[in-house]
Design a protein around this motif. Structure first.
Motif, PDB file in Angstrom:
ATOM      1  N   ALA A 247      33.388  94.321  35.119  1.00  0.00           N
ATOM      2  CA  ALA A 247      32.154  93.703  34.622  1.00  0.00           C
ATOM      3  C   ALA A 247      31.143  94.741  34.137  1.00  0.00           C
ATOM      4  CB  ALA A 247      31.549  92.803  35.695  1.00  0.00           C
ATOM      5  N   PRO A 248      30.830  95.792  34.907  1.00  0.00           N
ATOM      6  CA  PRO A 248      29.872  96.780  34.400  1.00  0.00           C
ATOM      7  C   PRO A 248      30.415  97.580  33.228  1.00  0.00           C
ATOM      8  CG  PRO A 248      30.773  97.474  36.522  1.00  0.00           C
ATOM      9  CD  PRO A 248      31.215  96.065  36.312  1.00  0.00           C
ATOM     10  N   ARG A 249      31.732  97.770  33.181  1.00  0.00           N
ATOM     11  CA  ARG A 249      32.327  98.503  32.055  1.00  0.00           C
ATOM     12  C   ARG A 249      32.196  97.698  30.768  1.00  0.00           C
ATOM     13  NH1 ARG A 249      37.872  99.753  35.404  1.00  0.00           N
ATOM     14  NH2 ARG A 249      37.004 101.280  36.876  1.00  0.00           N
ATOM     15  N   VAL A 250      32.512  96.400  30.858  1.00  0.00           N
ATOM     16  CA  VAL A 250      32.372  95.543  29.674  1.00  0.00           C
ATOM     17  C   VAL A 250      30.914  95.466  29.250  1.00  0.00           C
ATOM     18  CG1 VAL A 250      32.631  93.178  28.826  1.00  0.00           C
ATOM     19  CG2 VAL A 250      34.451  94.200  30.203  1.00  0.00           C
ATOM     20  N   ALA A 251      30.017  95.417  30.209  1.00  0.00           N
ATOM     21  CA  ALA A 251      28.577  95.369  29.893  1.00  0.00           C
ATOM     22  C   ALA A 251      28.155  96.606  29.133  1.00  0.00           C
ATOM     23  CB  ALA A 251      27.769  95.214  31.179  1.00  0.00           C
ATOM     24  N   ARG A 252      28.651  97.774  29.546  1.00  0.00           N
ATOM     25  CA  ARG A 252      28.306  99.008  28.838  1.00  0.00           C
ATOM     26  C   ARG A 252      28.878  99.005  27.423  1.00  0.00           C
ATOM     27  NH1 ARG A 252      29.349 101.316  33.960  1.00  0.00           N
ATOM     28  NH2 ARG A 252      31.449 101.936  33.330  1.00  0.00           N
ATOM     29  N   MET A 253      30.089  98.512  27.263  1.00  0.00           N
ATOM     30  CA  MET A 253      30.687  98.427  25.934  1.00  0.00           C
ATOM     31  C   MET A 253      29.870  97.499  25.045  1.00  0.00           C
ATOM     32  SD  MET A 253      34.697  98.193  27.114  1.00  0.00           S
ATOM     33  CE  MET A 253      35.480  98.511  25.537  1.00  0.00           C
ATOM     34  N   ALA A 254      29.351  96.425  25.647  1.00  0.00           N
ATOM     35  CA  ALA A 254      28.559  95.456  24.890  1.00  0.00           C
ATOM     36  C   ALA A 254      27.238  96.035  24.417  1.00  0.00           C
ATOM     37  CB  ALA A 254      28.314  94.214  25.745  1.00  0.00           C
ATOM     38  N   GLU A 255      26.803  97.117  25.004  1.00  0.00           N
ATOM     39  CA  GLU A 255      25.567  97.764  24.562  1.00  0.00           C
ATOM     40  C   GLU A 255      25.772  98.553  23.278  1.00  0.00           C
ATOM     41  OE1 GLU A 255      24.386 100.180  27.816  1.00  0.00           O
ATOM     42  OE2 GLU A 255      23.715  98.495  29.064  1.00  0.00           O
ATOM     43  N   ASP A 256      27.027  98.948  23.001  1.00  0.00           N
ATOM     44  CA  ASP A 256      27.308  99.848  21.886  1.00  0.00           C
ATOM     45  C   ASP A 256      28.090  99.214  20.744  1.00  0.00           C
ATOM     46  OD1 ASP A 256      26.047 102.013  23.188  1.00  0.00           O
ATOM     47  OD2 ASP A 256      27.863 102.426  24.345  1.00  0.00           O
ATOM     48  N   ALA A 257      28.520  97.964  20.908  1.00  0.00           N
ATOM     49  CA  ALA A 257      29.279  97.283  19.854  1.00  0.00           C
ATOM     50  C   ALA A 257      28.723  95.884  19.648  1.00  0.00           C
ATOM     51  CB  ALA A 257      30.757  97.210  20.228  1.00  0.00           C
ATOM     52  N   LYS A 258      28.875  95.367  18.433  1.00  0.00           N
ATOM     53  CA  LYS A 258      28.371  94.030  18.122  1.00  0.00           C
ATOM     54  C   LYS A 258      29.213  92.930  18.769  1.00  0.00           C
ATOM     55  CE  LYS A 258      26.535  95.468  13.623  1.00  0.00           C
ATOM     56  NZ  LYS A 258      26.663  95.323  12.154  1.00  0.00           N
ATOM     57  N   ARG A 259      30.494  93.242  19.011  1.00  0.00           N
ATOM     58  CA  ARG A 259      31.393  92.252  19.584  1.00  0.00           C
ATOM     59  C   ARG A 259      32.389  92.964  20.486  1.00  0.00           C
ATOM     60  NH1 ARG A 259      34.249  87.462  16.088  1.00  0.00           N
ATOM     61  NH2 ARG A 259      32.155  86.590  16.329  1.00  0.00           N
ATOM     62  N   VAL A 260      32.769  92.324  21.589  1.00  0.00           N
ATOM     63  CA  VAL A 260      33.776  92.854  22.505  1.00  0.00           C
ATOM     64  C   VAL A 260      34.851  91.790  22.696  1.00  0.00           C
ATOM     65  CG1 VAL A 260      34.250  93.804  24.795  1.00  0.00           C
ATOM     66  CG2 VAL A 260      32.027  94.228  23.723  1.00  0.00           C
ATOM     67  N   HIS A 261      36.117  92.199  22.528  1.00  0.00           N
ATOM     68  CA  HIS A 261      37.242  91.319  22.803  1.00  0.00           C
ATOM     69  C   HIS A 261      37.855  91.716  24.135  1.00  0.00           C
ATOM     70  CE1 HIS A 261      38.104  90.128  18.318  1.00  0.00           C
ATOM     71  NE2 HIS A 261      36.895  89.810  18.714  1.00  0.00           N
ATOM     72  N   VAL A 262      37.985  90.764  25.043  1.00  0.00           N
ATOM     73  CA  VAL A 262      38.580  90.990  26.357  1.00  0.00           C
ATOM     74  C   VAL A 262      39.829  90.126  26.437  1.00  0.00           C
ATOM     75  CG1 VAL A 262      38.246  90.841  28.850  1.00  0.00           C
ATOM     76  CG2 VAL A 262      36.315  91.460  27.365  1.00  0.00           C
TER      77      VAL A 262
END
Length: 291
Positions: A247-262
């Motif tokens: 969860a915190p890793r995905v949150a950090r990725m979401a700060e730097d990209a417009k979209r995240v695919h999980v």
């Protein structure tokens, strides 16, 4: 903050179909996709690794899914340096691969047909990304970097994601160089979750190399990774604690990209879709923007 799309790495896997996840009356090709797309906003097309996709199927996928739904399409095995069966090629291209190495004309034609097959998805904004998953022997060296540059040149204008199966790309000392290479080529790095006790284990790093898209693929944590049957390799039931690590890793990725695919690749029975549903609920509770 980025929009996070959560889904599975297949909607056609035989084990999923046999699990009972699809309700009665929704188990034909059209019904399965419509049912899946009513519950998740993204899916990975795994079949395109084993055989070239067709333009007709891409058109049908587009017609059977709602606006906003996207497909992450896995690159055909020949395009990522994997061994490719003669029978996986179109009939008119067979007999032209010597010791697993195609002649230049075959490779050019395969690239052209792969691109043509994806066009309906691109035209209807259904193409999330094209996933280039490279084999464990694709090591961090000059010829591999040159191959990546060739892939980028052949796919100009496509959204691209790269998953390395050789752990050396993300080891300390090479991490920054790898991230810079992918950033320069406009490719999204794929973060992976997998068992961490093997010599070939890729570390759970989360580089964001494209401001447009970041990708995470969950392969399960089975010690049989790399050996045995598909069920042996991918059989894993993610626990709440294991998902919470991300969860915190995905949150950090979401700060730097417009979209995240999980995306969940533990495709045994309905384990992947159940894990995807659990992860989506977890991320929502974290206050993230999730679909």
């Amino acid at each position: 903050m980025a929009e996070i799309l959560v889904g599975a790495c297949s909607w056609t896997d035989r084990a999923l179909v046999a699990s009972g996840w699809y309700p009665s009356g929704w188990r034909d090709a059209e019904g399965r996709l419509r049912h899946y797309a009513g519950r998740f906003p993204v899916v990975e097309v795994d079949s395109s690794y084993y055989a070239l996709p067709s333009e007709r199927n891409s058109l049908l996928w587009s017609e059977r899914t709602p606006d906003g739904f996207v497909f992450d399409v896995k690159a055909f095995s020949l395009l990522t340096g994997h061994p490719t069966r003669e029978g996986a090629l179109p009939v008119d291209l067979r007999g032209r691969i010597g010791r697993g190495v195609p002649d230049a004309g075959v490779l050019d034609e395969v690239w052209a047909r792969f691109a043509s097959a994806l066009e309906p998805l691109r035209r209807t904004d259904r193409l999330g990304t094209v996933l280039f998953q490279f084999p464990p022997w694709f090591a961090p060296e000059a010829r591999s970097a040159a191959f990546l540059r060739e892939c980028a040149a052949r796919t100009a204008g496509w959204p691209l994601a790269v998953e390395f199966r050789h752990p050396g790309w993300w080891q300390e000392g090479l991490y920054g160089r790898t991230a810079d290479l992918l950033t320069g080529l406009g490719m999204s790095a794929v973060a992976v979750d997998m068992v961490q006790t093997l010599r070939t284990s890729v570390p759970p790093v989360t580089p964001v190399t494209s401001s447009e898209l970041a990708v995470v693929r969950f392969h399960g944590r089975n010690e049989a990774w790399g050996t045995g049957s598909k069920e042996d390799r991918f059989r894993h039931e993610y626990t709440g604690a294991e998902l919470a690590e991300w969860a915190p890793r995905v949150a950090r990725m979401a700060e730097d990209a417009k979209r995240v695919h999980v995306l969940f690749n533990n495709c045994c029975a309905d384990a992947a879709v159940r894990a995807a549903e659990a992860m989506r609920q977890l991320l929502v509770r974290e206050g993230l923007s999730v679909r």
